[in-house]
Design an enzyme around this catalytic site. Structure first.
Site, PDB file in Angstrom:
ATOM      1  N   GLU A 158       0.222   9.092   8.278  1.00  0.00           N
ATOM      2  CA  GLU A 158      -1.354   9.496   8.887  1.00  0.00           C
ATOM      3  C   GLU A 158      -1.656   8.677   9.930  1.00  0.00           C
ATOM      4  O   GLU A 158      -1.252   7.457  10.239  1.00  0.00           O
ATOM      5  CB  GLU A 158      -2.337   9.190   7.694  1.00  0.00           C
ATOM      6  CG  GLU A 158      -3.620   9.530   7.891  1.00  0.00           C
ATOM      7  CD  GLU A 158      -4.725   9.038   7.123  1.00  0.00           C
ATOM      8  OE1 GLU A 158      -5.907   9.402   6.994  1.00  0.00           O
ATOM      9  OE2 GLU A 158      -4.195   8.261   5.925  1.00  0.00           O
ATOM     10  N   LYS A 173      -8.384  16.474   8.187  1.00  0.00           N
ATOM     11  CA  LYS A 173      -8.621  16.001   6.809  1.00  0.00           C
ATOM     12  C   LYS A 173     -10.061  16.477   6.526  1.00  0.00           C
ATOM     13  O   LYS A 173     -10.993  16.431   7.152  1.00  0.00           O
ATOM     14  CB  LYS A 173      -8.400  14.207   7.044  1.00  0.00           C
ATOM     15  CG  LYS A 173      -8.674  13.686   5.599  1.00  0.00           C
ATOM     16  CD  LYS A 173      -8.531  12.196   6.027  1.00  0.00           C
ATOM     17  CE  LYS A 173      -8.391  11.220   4.829  1.00  0.00           C
ATOM     18  NZ  LYS A 173      -8.309   9.791   5.260  1.00  0.00           N
ATOM     19  N   CYS A 230      -3.966  11.883   2.871  1.00  0.00           N
ATOM     20  CA  CYS A 230      -4.427  10.407   2.275  1.00  0.00           C
ATOM     21  C   CYS A 230      -5.522  10.712   1.072  1.00  0.00           C
ATOM     22  O   CYS A 230      -5.165  11.214   0.030  1.00  0.00           O
ATOM     23  CB  CYS A 230      -4.824   9.411   3.094  1.00  0.00           C
ATOM     24  SG  CYS A 230      -4.994   7.795   2.691  1.00  0.00           S
TER      25      CYS A 230
END
Length: 268
Positions: free
Chosen positions: A49, A118, A152
């Site tokens: 990431e 995200k 994440c």
């Protein structure tokens, strides 16, 4: 296109220099070249990431890649040159005046086949003050295989992975910057997403330190039974393993959880 059953996957578990995109790209390219030169060449490379900038959130207006152009061109060229799929982790991307944490995915010919920003921003790191959330999940196809993405903090929200699984996804890619002391959470959440959705989960975490945070690596390849196929340590490494997609259907047919769902009863 006929779906391949067996895939070799290489996770590029790397340190990330805060706010230094060129250095990070050079570091990753060295590790990626090492991965594709292995005796058993991988089919898919996976990056961590925010590999271009790390969490230099206050500096993203200057550092973020405009529309991801530079990162996309580099990843596309590498994929085409080496004939490998690339799940490009994620980058700090600038679109107009807004910043996003975005993953790009490329096929063996260098074509862009997936893009995901995200959705769930981590308020404890004040991501929401610097980044815009993505607006939708994504499914992309690799040689006939349906795959999905989470980044994440997204893995703490099981609805995302379940929605993808219900649409036929067999493989979930998860780039991350997940720090100590939450190694137990990292491993448990990833195994839970694999078991409950009967899918492979492929998670690439960074290593090294940034500010007060120490990142522990432990990139993982987890099969639909929740068994670990491969796991990294805490140092920089190429973590590789082979997956067999036929196992997904075997598991889903042996314990048919999707058929036994009762969604009408879940609403209060």
């Amino acid at each position: 296109m006929k779906q391949a059953m067996s895939w070799r996957i290489a996770l590029i578990q790397s340190d990330i220099a805060l706010g230094k995109p060129e250095l990070n790209r050079e570091r990753l390219e060295q590790a990626m070249k090492l991965a594709v030169s292995a005796a058993e060449k991988p089919d898919i490379l996976v990056l961590p990431e925010m590999w271009n900038t790390g969490y230099a959130l206050a500096e993203l207006e200057q550092l973020a890649d405009p529309d991801g152009q530079e990162s996309r061109a580099w990843l596309s060229a590498f994929a085409r040159r080496h004939g490998v799929h690339i799940v490009g982790g994620s980058i700090a991307e600038r679109r107009s005046e807004h910043m996003y944490n975005t993953m790009y995915v490329f096929d063996r010919l260098g074509g862009e086949i997936g893009r995901y920003s995200k959705i769930h921003l981590f308020c404890l790191m004040e991501e929401e003050k610097h980044l815009q959330p993505g607006k939708q999940s994504v499914i992309f196809e690799m040689d006939g295989m349906l795959a999905g993405a989470a980044i994440c903090y997204d893995i703490r929200f099981p609805e995302l992975a379940r929605t993808l699984a219900l649409k036929g996804v067999k493989l979930l890619f998860v780039p991350a910057e997940w720090p100590h002391p939450r190694l137990h959470h990292w491993r448990t959440l990833l195994m839970a997403r694999a078991i409950e959705n009967q899918m492979y989960v492929i998670a690439c975490n960074r290593t090294g330190s940034s500010g007060k945070d120490d990142f522990f690596g432990h990139s993982l390849i987890i099969d639909p039974w929740g068994q670990i196929v491969a796991e990294g340590g805490e140092d920089e490494a190429v973590v590789s393993g082979v997956i067999d997609l036929s196992l997904v259907e075997q598991v889903r047919s042996s314990i048919p959880v999707f058929n036994d769902r009762c969604p009408a009863t879940y609403e209060l």
